[in-house]
Write an enzyme that holds these catalytic residues in place. Sequence first.
Site, PDB file in Angstrom:
ATOM      1  N   GLY A  78       0.823  -1.194   0.000  1.00 54.45           N
ATOM      2  CA  GLY A  78       0.000   0.000   0.000  1.00 54.45           C
ATOM      3  C   GLY A  78       0.863   1.251   0.000  1.00 54.45           C
ATOM      4  O   GLY A  78       2.082   1.193   0.139  1.00 54.45           O
ATOM      5  N   HIS A  84      14.322   4.178  -0.297  1.00 48.04           N
ATOM      6  CA  HIS A  84      15.106   3.336   0.607  1.00 48.04           C
ATOM      7  C   HIS A  84      16.582   3.560   0.308  1.00 48.04           C
ATOM      8  O   HIS A  84      16.961   3.750  -0.859  1.00 48.04           O
ATOM      9  CB  HIS A  84      14.790   1.857   0.405  1.00 48.04           C
ATOM     10  CG  HIS A  84      13.391   1.477   0.764  1.00 48.04           C
ATOM     11  ND1 HIS A  84      12.872   1.643   2.030  1.00 48.04           N
ATOM     12  CD2 HIS A  84      12.389   0.934   0.015  1.00 48.04           C
ATOM     13  CE1 HIS A  84      11.628   1.213   2.054  1.00 48.04           C
ATOM     14  NE2 HIS A  84      11.305   0.777   0.843  1.00 48.04           N
ATOM     15  N   SER A 144       8.156   5.494   7.378  1.00 44.40           N
ATOM     16  CA  SER A 144       7.068   5.265   6.425  1.00 44.40           C
ATOM     17  C   SER A 144       6.608   3.820   6.518  1.00 44.40           C
ATOM     18  O   SER A 144       7.429   2.905   6.638  1.00 44.40           O
ATOM     19  CB  SER A 144       7.549   5.560   4.997  1.00 44.40           C
ATOM     20  OG  SER A 144       8.014   6.889   4.885  1.00 44.40           O
ATOM     21  N   GLY A 157       6.416  -3.614   4.974  1.00 38.32           N
ATOM     22  CA  GLY A 157       6.483  -3.230   6.377  1.00 38.32           C
ATOM     23  C   GLY A 157       6.728  -1.760   6.618  1.00 38.32           C
ATOM     24  O   GLY A 157       6.018  -0.908   6.106  1.00 38.32           O
ATOM     25  N   ALA A 159       9.814   1.499   7.372  1.00 40.45           N
ATOM     26  CA  ALA A 159      11.200   1.936   7.176  1.00 40.45           C
ATOM     27  C   ALA A 159      11.473   3.149   8.059  1.00 40.45           C
ATOM     28  O   ALA A 159      10.757   4.154   7.987  1.00 40.45           O
ATOM     29  CB  ALA A 159      11.444   2.283   5.709  1.00 40.45           C
ATOM     30  N   CYS A 175       5.930   9.709  -0.006  1.00 45.25           N
ATOM     31  CA  CYS A 175       4.611   9.128   0.262  1.00 45.25           C
ATOM     32  C   CYS A 175       3.507   9.869  -0.478  1.00 45.25           C
ATOM     33  O   CYS A 175       2.340   9.831  -0.085  1.00 45.25           O
ATOM     34  CB  CYS A 175       4.319   9.095   1.764  1.00 45.25           C
ATOM     35  SG  CYS A 175       5.555   8.157   2.688  1.00 45.25           S
TER      36      CYS A 175
END
EC number: 2.3.1.181
Length: 228
Positions: A78, A84, A144, A157, A159, A175
């Site tokens: 989602g 990253h 996030s 998951g 971060a 985001c």
Amino acid sequence: MLRKAFLLNLGMLDYNRSRDLQKRLHARRVIDVVPDTVLLVEHPHTITLGRRGNRLCLKASPEDLERMGIPVVQVERGGDVTYHGPGQAVVYPILHLRESGLSLADYVSALESLVIGVLGDFGIKGRRNGKNRGVWVGGDKIASVGIAVSRWVSYHGIALNCTTNLEYFGLIDACGLKGVEMTSISRLLGKDVSGSEVHRSIAFHLRRLFERDWQERTLPEIEALLND
């Protein structure tokens, strides 16, 4: 008796390789071949687009990103777009939510609670944002969250920015939110923190929030189990 669960600290790992590992673990968890498993990982520079992801949220051209060696990966989690990179602690739980008695909302809140607990260990007050998921410090975002759930088993998951070079977030609207400022533990403390400190804290709060018999495993051990 507590149910067995595995915890793997994978260090630096290519994003697509970790995604493949998550999918394989997910498939085995669905049929109860492996127990709940959590991956702790750090990625090389990567931009991911979630289910709501839109390349209009990328501020850099495809040519510039290619020149910088930063892949853009469309994924099934989602959320929108995120970055990253080195210095970021990423937590990928592959958990059976129904067996854990967790709704999707409960699970996301638990991930946020995990990060808020970690921040507290470093003297930082993290908070939720009523409008946007993740963890915030003041008006800045520090973690996030973006999950995927299939057949009641989670993957992807959360971060947490630890010593992350925040300039890379300038390549995206983080985001999908224009004007959001990202922050990190090191920026807030004015000094670097070690990855081992952060990982110890994550493991502690993981055990606090998800009651299991957590057993540390290595990647070769998990690969052997998956290939059995």
